[in-house]
Scaffold this motif. Structure first.
Motif, short mmCIF file in Angstrom:
data_model
loop_
_atom_site.label_atom_id
_atom_site.label_comp_id
_atom_site.label_asym_id
_atom_site.label_seq_id
_atom_site.Cartn_x
_atom_site.Cartn_y
_atom_site.Cartn_z
N GLU A 26 -41.57 92.06 2.33
CA GLU A 26 -42.99 92.01 2.70
C GLU A 26 -43.83 92.84 1.74
O GLU A 26 -44.93 92.43 1.33
CB GLU A 26 -43.16 92.53 4.13
N LYS A 167 -43.58 94.21 9.29
CA LYS A 167 -44.26 93.09 9.94
C LYS A 167 -45.77 93.10 9.77
O LYS A 167 -46.45 92.20 10.28
CB LYS A 167 -43.92 93.03 11.44
N LYS A 170 -47.01 90.18 4.65
CA LYS A 170 -46.23 88.94 4.64
C LYS A 170 -45.54 88.77 3.29
O LYS A 170 -46.15 88.94 2.23
CB LYS A 170 -47.13 87.74 4.92
N THR A 270 -44.84 89.89 14.85
CA THR A 270 -45.45 88.69 14.24
C THR A 270 -44.83 87.43 14.85
O THR A 270 -44.23 86.63 14.14
CB THR A 270 -45.26 88.69 12.72
N ASN A 291 -51.10 89.78 13.11
CA ASN A 291 -50.52 88.77 12.21
C ASN A 291 -49.69 87.72 12.95
O ASN A 291 -48.99 86.93 12.32
CB ASN A 291 -49.66 89.45 11.14
N GLU A 293 -48.93 84.22 14.64
CA GLU A 293 -49.42 82.92 14.21
C GLU A 293 -50.50 82.39 15.15
O GLU A 293 -51.54 81.89 14.71
CB GLU A 293 -48.27 81.92 14.10
#
Length: 343
Positions: A26, A167, A170, A270, A291, A293
């Motif tokens: 990440e 997390k 990304k 996430t 973050n 979805e």
């Protein structure tokens, strides 16, 4: 200190038994953006024993260069040995920015390195940026109980360093066509000179669900009113096959253990779908789930800040809405063969 001597963005690549930790991948994604803004290379720093084969993976995930120290004494993480390796590299190659995962090992190493190099360190950051006009690294994190975002600068010392929570950033999609430069350094380390020994590594065998890996989370806040009402959160989560989480207020009230707290002082998650139920949306909580979805918020206050980050919002009383959702999902499960698909 001549600040102009320091260039490049570095990421400490944390690995465990030959597997790179997700937070390091990440950070390569976040570091790539910083390096591109500064027009400098992005490098991964990889320490361990028998870890040369991991260098290409670091490049696939965005690095231009990889610095390797491969030594038997570095087989297991210890502050003393890893600090010596990182300082050797930092003093020789002089990075401008150095990022670490905010894991137990990452935070331990970063603080030790910062002390030895007499530079600054921002802990548990959630936002990273560059002030191009002054060529300064901007590391931001919630402060004063999560009521404000503080941006911290290190103007007079290098490298500029920060630990970043897992997390929050990304990872890039790996590109196996990428090529980079691999540089291996040697270091003089003797096991008998180490002040600490690793006698045994005990792995976590807890049956507690890992929120960080959950695909669907139902998170309740103080808006649920009391412990009895909060049981609707558990019932809803059980119905849809989700994990349960809570805000800091919920944990402090004793409705959930701290291991299930989501936010700046808890877990960062996430999932594919995050239900925020009875949660106002304070910064301290939002940084731990923003973050996700898809975020579905339920709150009776139409002006609650949680709606600013929600994908979908329902304004209403959770105690009236949840029973209806539970019934609807049970009907869906009957017609779908008992399974829900989260694509």
């Amino acid at each position: 200190m001549n600040l102009e001597e320091y260039q490049g963005v570095w990421v400490f690549i944390e690995q465990n038994e030959g597997e790179i930790e997700g937070v390091s991948l990440e950070l390569l994604g976040a570091g790539r953006k910083l390096a591109d803004k500064l027009e400098v290379p992005l490098a991964g720093v990889l320490l361990g024993d028998g870890i040369r084969q991991l260098a290409n993976q670091v490049i696939y995930y965005g690095a231009d260069e990889v610095y390797i120290i491969d030594h038997p004494v570095l087989k297991d993480y210890r502050t003393e040995s890893y600090m010596k390796g990182v300082i050797l590299l930092a003093e020789k190659y002089k990075p401008e920015i150095f990022l670490y995962g905010a894991t137990p090992n990452g935070k331990d190493l970063a603080s030790a390195v910062a002390t030895d190099l007499s530079t600054g360190l921002t802990a548990d950051t959630t936002m990273l940026d560059i002030d191009l006009e002054n060529r300064l690294f901007e590391a931001s994190r919630p402060a004063f109980g999560g009521n404000i975002m503080a941006t911290i600068l290190c103007k007079k010392h290098r490298p500029q360093m920060a630990t970043v929570r897992p997390k929050v950033m990304k990872a890039l999609e790996p590109d196996q066509s990428r090529q980079g430069k691999i540089m291996e350094e040697t270091i003089s380390l003797k096991e008998e000179e180490m002040r600490t020994k690793v006698l045994q590594i005990v792995k976590d065998v807890s049956n507690t669900a890992n929120l960080a890996d959950a695909h669907v989370i139902v998170c309740g806040g103080k808006g649920m009113g009391d412990y009895q009402n909060f049981q609707l959160i558990h019932e809803f989560a059980k119905t849809i096959g989700a994990s349960v989480g809570g805000s800091r207020d919920v944990v402090e009230a004793g409705w959930l253990p701290h291991s299930l707290q989501i936010g700046q002082t808890g877990e960062t998650v996430t999932p594919k779908v995050f239900f925020a139920i009875g949660i106002s949306g304070a910064i301290q909580h939002v940084v731990g789930m923003k973050n996700s979805e898809i975020i579905i918020a339920i709150n009776k206050d139409p002006n609650a800040p949680i709606f600013d980050v929600a994908t979908y919002g329902i304004v209403g009383d959770a105690m009236e809405i949840l029973p209806k959702l539970i019934e609807q999902f049970k009907q869906v499960l009957k017609t779908s063969g008992g399974e829900l698909s989260y694509v």
